[in-house]
Structure formats: structure tokens, C-alpha cells
Design an enzyme around this catalytic site. Structure first.
Site, PDB file in Angstrom:
ATOM      1  N   HIS A  15      14.482  34.177  45.662  1.00 52.20           N
ATOM      2  CA  HIS A  15      14.406  32.773  46.094  1.00 52.20           C
ATOM      3  C   HIS A  15      15.449  32.547  47.178  1.00 52.20           C
ATOM      4  O   HIS A  15      16.643  32.663  46.917  1.00 52.20           O
ATOM      5  CB  HIS A  15      14.658  31.831  44.910  1.00 52.20           C
ATOM      6  CG  HIS A  15      13.635  31.983  43.830  1.00 52.20           C
ATOM      7  ND1 HIS A  15      12.460  31.271  43.821  1.00 52.20           N
ATOM      8  CD2 HIS A  15      13.579  32.819  42.760  1.00 52.20           C
ATOM      9  CE1 HIS A  15      11.732  31.644  42.770  1.00 52.20           C
ATOM     10  NE2 HIS A  15      12.391  32.585  42.117  1.00 52.20           N
ATOM     11  N   LYS A  99       1.704  34.110  44.851  1.00 52.02           N
ATOM     12  CA  LYS A  99       2.458  33.890  43.615  1.00 52.02           C
ATOM     13  C   LYS A  99       1.750  32.868  42.738  1.00 52.02           C
ATOM     14  O   LYS A  99       1.407  31.779  43.186  1.00 52.02           O
ATOM     15  CB  LYS A  99       3.877  33.386  43.963  1.00 52.02           C
ATOM     16  CG  LYS A  99       4.765  33.094  42.763  1.00 52.02           C
ATOM     17  CD  LYS A  99       5.209  34.355  42.049  1.00 52.02           C
ATOM     18  CE  LYS A  99       5.954  34.054  40.755  1.00 52.02           C
ATOM     19  NZ  LYS A  99       7.355  33.696  40.957  1.00 52.02           N
ATOM     20  N   HIS A 136       4.209  34.569  37.355  1.00 54.88           N
ATOM     21  CA  HIS A 136       5.232  34.037  36.456  1.00 54.88           C
ATOM     22  C   HIS A 136       4.568  33.963  35.088  1.00 54.88           C
ATOM     23  O   HIS A 136       3.784  33.052  34.825  1.00 54.88           O
ATOM     24  CB  HIS A 136       5.726  32.657  36.907  1.00 54.88           C
ATOM     25  CG  HIS A 136       6.811  32.134  36.024  1.00 54.88           C
ATOM     26  ND1 HIS A 136       8.132  32.083  36.407  1.00 54.88           N
ATOM     27  CD2 HIS A 136       6.787  31.704  34.736  1.00 54.88           C
ATOM     28  CE1 HIS A 136       8.865  31.628  35.401  1.00 54.88           C
ATOM     29  NE2 HIS A 136       8.068  31.382  34.369  1.00 54.88           N
TER      30      HIS A 136
HETATM   31  O1  DOR Z   1      15.069  30.732  36.559  1.00 53.49           O
HETATM   32  C1  DOR Z   1      14.210  30.569  37.408  1.00 53.49           C
HETATM   33  N1  DOR Z   1      14.506  30.001  38.598  1.00 53.49           N
HETATM   34  N2  DOR Z   1      12.966  30.939  37.144  1.00 53.49           N
HETATM   35  C2  DOR Z   1      11.954  30.660  37.972  1.00 53.49           C
HETATM   36  O2  DOR Z   1      10.845  31.000  37.662  1.00 53.49           O
HETATM   37  C3  DOR Z   1      12.178  29.875  39.209  1.00 53.49           C
HETATM   38  C4  DOR Z   1      13.546  29.997  39.661  1.00 53.49           C
HETATM   39  C5  DOR Z   1      13.906  28.969  40.699  1.00 53.49           C
HETATM   40  O3  DOR Z   1      13.192  28.816  41.683  1.00 53.49           O
HETATM   41  O4  DOR Z   1      14.957  28.313  40.546  1.00 53.49           O
HETATM   42 ZN    ZN Z   2      11.611  33.682  40.568  1.00 60.64          ZN
END
Ligand code: DOR
Ligand code: ZN
Length: 345
Positions: A15, A99, A136
Site C-alpha cells: 500500500h 484486486k 483479500h
Molecule cells: O491491515 C490492512 N490494511 N489490511 C488490509 O487489507 C488493508 C490495509 C490498508 O489498506 O490499510
Molecule cells: Zn493489503
């Protein structure tokens, strides 16, 4: 001094956010990894090839001078993703996957898929055109216990999905359970999984050690020790089905330390070093290169990186916090040691 030289690794789940957050975190990844699969859960999400092209340009513009990091883009699957958009993505040369967030499963997933059947046309096109689906893998039914969401999702959604599209290239992202590992092992070579460093290093006790610890909260949530061990066994097994994906997911300190804290653990500041710790603890440092630098590229049909990265076994202290635009970011191991470091060239 012990050193470890690897083909330069890639991060197959990352991310990067946008704007000043992007500028703050990108150097950490670009110093270590040649490429990363960039998640599309921005607000609003990256749903079209045109949006992915624009986001890619913003990432390239934020790259620190002298670092040749390549962002690999993804699209965010919705109930309305069209067959045409899938074909466009396949032709683009820079969108490498789509995704799938079940709606409501995690950060910025509200526009995700409400019922998998709605996305069948897009997924059918992906299977036909060899465009991977990144999943996911958590059930969103509120009646399902949070620690069982991955296992239930496999039974209710993933197994039927692969029965319907047996050739679909699918990655179970950030796998966290023995059931997830078993599912991937039992499937064909078209099915793989990424594993995060935090799920290799910690079990769910970390979230509650001496009090509630929001910086250990992510989704899928950390699991029991027996599951952590199953992940370590898979990561060090030498199977090309398991490869590195940090899921480094930065949120400002104020968004984590509050009444309803966001899910996400920031690990990009030690994105390869933490894996070295986990592999060393399992006496399997010789297996790190395949996991970090070889198997992911092979799965996506991309070349291995031509250069190398050298790690040194030397402890360093992670800063207590990092700059994150207007706010601060608390990295994993803040104020504590990491046992490996990268040799900056
Ligand atoms: O912990 C997480 N943070 N899991 C996710 O699936 C998304 C991610 C986020 O974008 O902050
Ligand atoms: Zn992720």
C-alpha cells in the site's frame, strides 16, 4: 560479519497511498525492492486503467532521485468491472492484476464486491486472458468469528470460485492460517499466496502484550501460534507458490491510536530485514532468495531483477516515529532493534 546477498527482491503486496503519504513512504520501499504490486484501495479506488495510469505517474513522480523502482499496478474489482476494462488492463502493459476486496472486509473496501457472482463476467475474462486475481480472503458475514474469517472464506467463496474457473490465476494475499496454506498447496500451479513479515514474526498475543497494541492490528488479524508456524513452514519450504508481500499499510498515528483504529502495520522501513529475521529464526536463510526474489516474478511471468541487494547481520534501532505528511507514522518495532540491515550502495 555475516552478510547475505540476494537477487534484488520485489514486494508483491504493498500500500503506497497517495499525495504526501506516498511521498513519505515510497523511499523506504524503493531502497529495498525493485518492484512492488501496488494495491488500489485509494479513496476513491483505482477502478479503471486510466486511473491506474494516472496513479502510476504520481508514484513515478514521487520516486527518490537515482532509484529505479517500478510500480506494478492493479485494478480494484467491483460489482461493475467490465469485460472491456479487463481486456484493456491486459493490453496496458502496466496493470498486472485485479484486486478483489469483499465489500466491507477492510480499509476502503466499501466499493468492493458485494456478491462474487456479480463479478463473474470480469473474472471469466481474467481467467481467459491470464490476468491474475489477487484476493483479500476474509468472509464478511458479521456472524463469523474474526479469527475464522479466512478459513470460512476459503470454503464459501474460493473453493467454488476455482471449481468454476479452474485455470484462473489467483493469489491468496497475506495468507494467515494453516487452512489457507493447505488450500494453496492443494491447488494447481495457478494458485499462490503472499506472506507478510509480521504474520511470520508475530502471533495474536502481540496485540495484547501488556495492554492493547493498535500498531499490531491489521487485517487479516494476527492468528494463533500454530498458524504462524504453518506460515513459516510454507515460506521456508522452497515451494514457488509462496512469496513475499509485505502488505505494508501505513496509517497516521492518530488514525491507529483512537476509539476505532485503522487496520494496517507499517513494515516498509525494514521490508526485507524483517523477513531475514524470520528466516534466520527458522534456520532457513538459504531459502530467502527464492521467496523474496524469484518465485513472485516467475508467477507473474516477469524477469528476475538483474542486480542484487546485500544484507548485513547488524542490529539497528528503528526510530520511535517517522514523518508522514502532516502526521506521524509508527513503524513496526518502533524504538526497538531489527537484527539485519541493508548495505546501502
Ligand atoms: O491491515 C490492512 N490494511 N489490511 C488490509 O487489507 C488493508 C490495509 C490498508 O489498506 O490499510
Ligand atoms: Zn493489503
Amino acid at each position: 560479519m555475516q552478510t547475505l546477498t540476494l537477487t534484488r527482491p520485489d514486494d508483491w503486496h504493498l500500500h503506497l497511498r497517495d499525495g504526501e503519504a506516498l511521498a513519505a513512504v515510497l523511499p523506504d520501499t524503493a531502497r529495498r525492492f525493485a518492484r512492488a504490486m501496488v494495491m488500489p484501495n485509494l479513496k476513491p479506488p483505482v477502478r479503471t486503467v486510466a486511473e491506474a495510469a494516472a496513479y502510476r505517474q504520481r508514484i513515478l513522480a514521487a520516486r527518490p532521485a537515482g532509484l529505479a523502482f517500478e510500480p506494478l499496478m492493479t485494478l480494484y474489482l467491483t460489482d461493475h468491472t467490465s469485460v472491456e476494462e479487463v481486456a484493456k488492463a491486459r493490453r496496458s502493459g502496466f496493470v498486472h492484476a485485479v484486486k478483489y476486496y469483499p465489500a466491507g472486509a477492510t480499509t476502503n473496501s466499501d466499493l468492493g464486491v458485494s456478491r462474487i457472482e456479480k463479478a463473474y463476467p470480469a473474472i471469466e475474462a481474467m481467467a481467459a486472458q491470464d490476468l491474475p486475481l489477487l484476493v483479500h480472503g476474509e468472509a464478511t458475514d458479521p456472524a463469523v468469528d474474526i479469527f475464522d474469517r479466512e478459513a470460512v472464506f476459503i470454503d464459501r467463496v474460493l473453493t467454488p470460485l476455482l471449481d468454476r474457473y479452474p485455470k484462473l490465476k489467483l493469489v491468496l494475499e497475506h495468507v494467515t492460517t494453516r487452512q489457507g496454506i493447505d488450500f494453496v498447496r492443494a491447488a494447481g500451479a495457478n494458485v499462490a499466496a503472499t506472506i507478510t513479515a509480521h504474520h511470520l514474526l508475530y502471533n495474536r498475543n502481540a496485540m495484547f502484550k501488556g495492554g492493547i497494541r493498535p500498531h499490531y492490528y491489521c487485517l487479516p488479524v494476527l492468528k494463533r501460534e500454530q498458524h504462524r508456524q504453518a506460515l513459516v513452514d510454507a515460506a521456508i519450504s522452497g515451494s514457488p507458490k509462496f512469496f513475499l508481500g509485505t502488505d505494508s499499510a501505513p496509517h497516521a498515528r492518530s488514525a491507529k491510536e483512537c476509539g476505532s483504529g485503522c487496520a494496517g502495520i507499517y513494515t516498509a522501513h525494514a521490508g526485507i530485514e524483517l523477513y531475514a529475521e524470520a528466516f534466520e529464526a527458522a534456520a532457513a536463510l538459504d531459502k530467502l532468495e527464492g521467496f523474496a526474489s524469484v518465485f513472485g516474478a516467475a508467477f507473474y511471468g516477469l524477469a528476475r531483477n538483474p542486480d542484487t541487494l546485500t544484507l548485513v547481520r547488524a542490529a539497528w534501532d528503528v526510530p520511535a516515529d517517522l514523518d508522514f505528511g502532516a502526521g506521524k507514522l509508527i513503524p513496526l518495532r518502533a524504538g526497538e532493534a531489527v537484527n539485519w540491515k541493508i548495505l546501502e550502495s
